[in-house]
Design an enzyme around this catalytic site. Structure first.
Site, PDB file in Angstrom:
ATOM      1  N   LYS A  94       0.833  -1.199   0.000  1.00 17.03           N
ATOM      2  CA  LYS A  94       0.000   0.000   0.000  1.00 17.03           C
ATOM      3  C   LYS A  94       0.869   1.251   0.000  1.00 17.03           C
ATOM      4  O   LYS A  94       1.867   1.317   0.741  1.00 17.03           O
ATOM      5  CB  LYS A  94      -0.894  -0.022   1.248  1.00 17.03           C
ATOM      6  CG  LYS A  94      -1.907   1.126   1.313  1.00 17.03           C
ATOM      7  CD  LYS A  94      -2.739   1.018   2.592  1.00 17.03           C
ATOM      8  CE  LYS A  94      -3.859   2.044   2.628  1.00 17.03           C
ATOM      9  NZ  LYS A  94      -4.699   1.907   3.843  1.00 17.03           N
ATOM     10  N   SER A 169      -9.544   1.965   3.035  1.00 14.36           N
ATOM     11  CA  SER A 169      -8.657   2.716   2.190  1.00 14.36           C
ATOM     12  C   SER A 169      -7.632   1.886   1.434  1.00 14.36           C
ATOM     13  O   SER A 169      -7.026   2.390   0.497  1.00 14.36           O
ATOM     14  CB  SER A 169      -7.928   3.752   3.047  1.00 14.36           C
ATOM     15  OG  SER A 169      -7.076   3.109   3.974  1.00 14.36           O
ATOM     16  N   SER A 193      -9.841  -0.442   7.093  1.00 13.42           N
ATOM     17  CA  SER A 193      -9.222  -0.180   5.787  1.00 13.42           C
ATOM     18  C   SER A 193      -8.568  -1.378   5.131  1.00 13.42           C
ATOM     19  O   SER A 193      -8.236  -1.324   3.941  1.00 13.42           O
ATOM     20  CB  SER A 193      -8.194   0.949   5.920  1.00 13.42           C
ATOM     21  OG  SER A 193      -8.847   2.203   5.899  1.00 13.42           O
TER      22      SER A 193
END
Lengths: 438, 438
Positions: A94, A169, A193
């Site tokens: 990420k 996210s 997330s």
């Protein structure tokens, strides 16, 4: 939305090569000489380029770095140096997590061009295990949003339906794994997330106990809530990644489970509830009395801490944030100190109560998200505010610092739905074992 | 203000009977039959009635309860039941701390008529040690103020000069001990509320390590800072009370001391600095780099937590608070969550640094308050805002949760000045031993 209760999850149409192999298969092939790390990297890059126009899952692709790492992994394996099951396996990270030599944009214009000078602790662990970093995956801007459709590099799109959000996210990590571009990815989970995009994209996502992994080298969102977690296609794959990240061994699991009716926390699509419940069989029901209050406490704690992290940027150049995140930050900055104090007091009180509940009833099971992935940009739906709803069933456990895993429960219509298991601190391996048996 | 450097502290003119006896003397007299607990209670009540029109130190006097307790203490001693050095000794308790059957007014109209149904934990310890609760002493309203001159029952007055403040918030406890009305009293200290009145009234006050004593049964002001501490005329007396409260034993002290120049934190009257320094002899100097920031963090943490405690009362009936406390509460309620988060982050960072400093240099020594007791109602002086100045040299250690003791250093003009010693967590007995040797 049509229900197809009982439909087992299948990969999205056109899913890449990695959607059909387990990490254990890859490891065996690598050691038998049927495949080399270079093959895996080239395959991943090819799948990435095929899928990227559809899903927009990557912010940075490190073709050269991945190929170099593949060469090194191949040399080591040839020389008899075996770093374990992730040796030579491509992993996506990420874009909130520092990877040395690559930009960490956090999905925000504020961080454009900021190249990391060092690996985050979790990335160091991946490299030590021989994993190959393929690139950096999309994140909702500064990880502040559960939809994944607000980022400097544009929205991530759901591999099951590119008109729909991935959830966020950790949007790109979930999409890349679901699309079969990589077998494994790292995400971060502050209020859901990892779990929310895992549920929306039909993959496995583990949110560990708060504090179980070092967050050094990861852009904070709300430090008292932030965690780093693995995303994978299967529970077994997620376990391999978790074992590397945590340095912990598999532990035997108790089999006690209790059903937490999601509507006691947030209105949930009946098809979602029915599908998840059907996966579990007959279970005793429990209630978490403070769950509603914990949702509110989440917003208070997260908003205050996020503004504390970003206040200087917000003051200096608010316009570099996207409109939605800017507004959410501004609102977070308005929360009063006494409200934050009360939210933390509630956290402390509720934690004791919920730990007692877990001791008495075992692992809690409930849906991860009240509905399948909404359309891109959707903000209000029949079950209320979309962002609040997305976070509603995951954020209470974040406030309490508890580990939770989301595993695919099947499809509703043609969209994946996630089943969430929540356990006491340190129960990650237990949760994975139970998830594997479902 | 004329300086009389080197003047040893003497009790205030007309000080009561207890100003001339140590608790050890009382204990010896009780056991030798030279005095009975009833004599001590009657003497305390007589001194109280003589001094009360001057100092306004008590909110509630429990004449009947104290006499009953004296009877019981006498019976026990006669029967050979010896509860230790506080057996039969009168003690006063700050009116923020519950004593069963007596009102806890907290110096505020909000709490008028609220009778405690149980003893606070610390009061239970006193009773188990045979101490006699004489009554409840004045506190600055809800303990929110270092001056002691704002309370529903009017200002407490300094026994050395009734036109001057006692310091606060444990105003009545310090005044009662200084006036020789009782040998011992309980106070509470959130940012200096034991040490400041101890310094201003020329007595000994110990603020323990945060969390060392249970605060059950004590009205909170700011829970992450609140402590309960003893006030006494001498260090030896304070140690007897601390031993009973904490259940801990005296430990040997290291003798390393370092001088912390108070002006590095807040402008300090040169006569105060000179007098305190003269008590210490030659010491190495150290600096606490974050002390200024810690003072600001104190206001942020204290203001937010105090509003969280009192928000419902503030909303329901603001007019029941006195004007000054009401305004301070309102301002505390305006502090933002992100500011509170940053203050706590600073606390965590600075704590490590200051603990290292203490390991390297030993106990820190500095004045307790930058000047002697100001006039009643004084709010601005030559050294700036009076309330901020009163708290400036004590609150940084409160933020860090460290123990600190204030002992009389002598008189400047005709007013007492305090010397403060600050040590690592758990060093209360060490601080007392060093203080005794000064």
């Amino acid at each position: 939305m049509s229900s197809s209760l009982g439909t087992r999850l299948v990969p999205p149409p056109g899913a890449g090569w990695f959607a059909h192999r387990s990490v254990a298969d890859l490891a065996a092939d690598l050691r038998a000489g049927r495949l080399g790390p270079r093959d895996l990297v080239e395959t991943a890059l090819a799948e990435l380029h095929r899928w990227e126009p559809v899903v927009n899952a990557f912010v940075t692709v490190d073709e050269a770095g991945a190929r170099d790492a593949a060469e090194q992994a191949a040399r080591e394996l040839a020389a008899g140096v075996d770093r374990g099951p992730l040796h030579g396996v491509p992993v996506a990270v990420k874009d909130l997590i520092d990877v040395r030599g690559l930009p960490t944009t956090a999905g925000s214009h504020h961080f454009e061009g900021r190249v990391a000078t060092d690996d985050a602790d979790c990335v160091r662990r991946l490299r030590a295990a021989g994993a190959i970093i393929l690139g950096k995956t999309a994140t909702h801007e500064i990880a502040f949003g559960p939809t994944g459709d607000r980022a400097a590099n544009g929205p991530a799109r759901n591999p099951y339906d590119p008109g729909r959000m991935t959830g966020g996210s950790s949007s790109g990590s979930a999409a890349a794994v679901a699309a079969g571009v990589v077998p494994l990815a790292l995400g971060t989970d502050t209020g859901g997330s990892v779990r929310i995009p895992a549920a929306c994209c039909g993959v496995v996502g583990l949110k560990p106990t708060h504090g179980a992994l070092s967050t050094q080298g990861v852009l904070p969102l709300a430090p008292s809530l932030d965690t780093i977690g693995p995303l994978a296609r299967t529970v077994a794959d997620a376990r391999l990644l978790w074992t590397v990240l945590s340095g912990t061994e598999t532990t035997p699991a108790t089999s006690r489970l209790a059903w937490l009716p999601p509507d006691s926390i947030h209105p949930t699509l009946p098809e979602v509830t029915a599908l998840v419940r059907a996966r579990l069989g007959d279970l005793p029901e429990v209630a978490v009395p403070q769950a509603e209050a914990l949702r509110a406490a989440y917003s208070t704690i997260q908003g205050s801490e996020a503004y504390a992290v970003h206040a200087d940027r917000f003051t200096a150049a608010p316009g570099l944030f996207g409109e939605e995140v800017r507004e959410r930050l501004r609102a977070g900055g308005e929360i009063r100190g006494w409200e934050y104090v009360r939210a933390r007091e509630l956290r402390d009180r509720a934690r004791g109560e919920v730990l007692n509940l877990l001791r008495e009833h075992g692992i809690l099971a409930l849906p991860t998200v009240p509905f399948p992935a909404p359309l891109l940009d959707a903000r209000a739906g029949e079950l209320g505010d979309v962002r609040a709803a997305l976070l509603s069933l995951t954020s209470p456990w974040s406030v309490l610092g508890l580990p939770a895993v989301s595993v695919p429960a099947g499809l509703v219509g043609e969209l994946p739905v996630g089943l969430q298991l929540v356990g006491p601190p340190g129960s990650e391996h237990q949760l994975l074992t139970i998830a594997e048996h479902l």
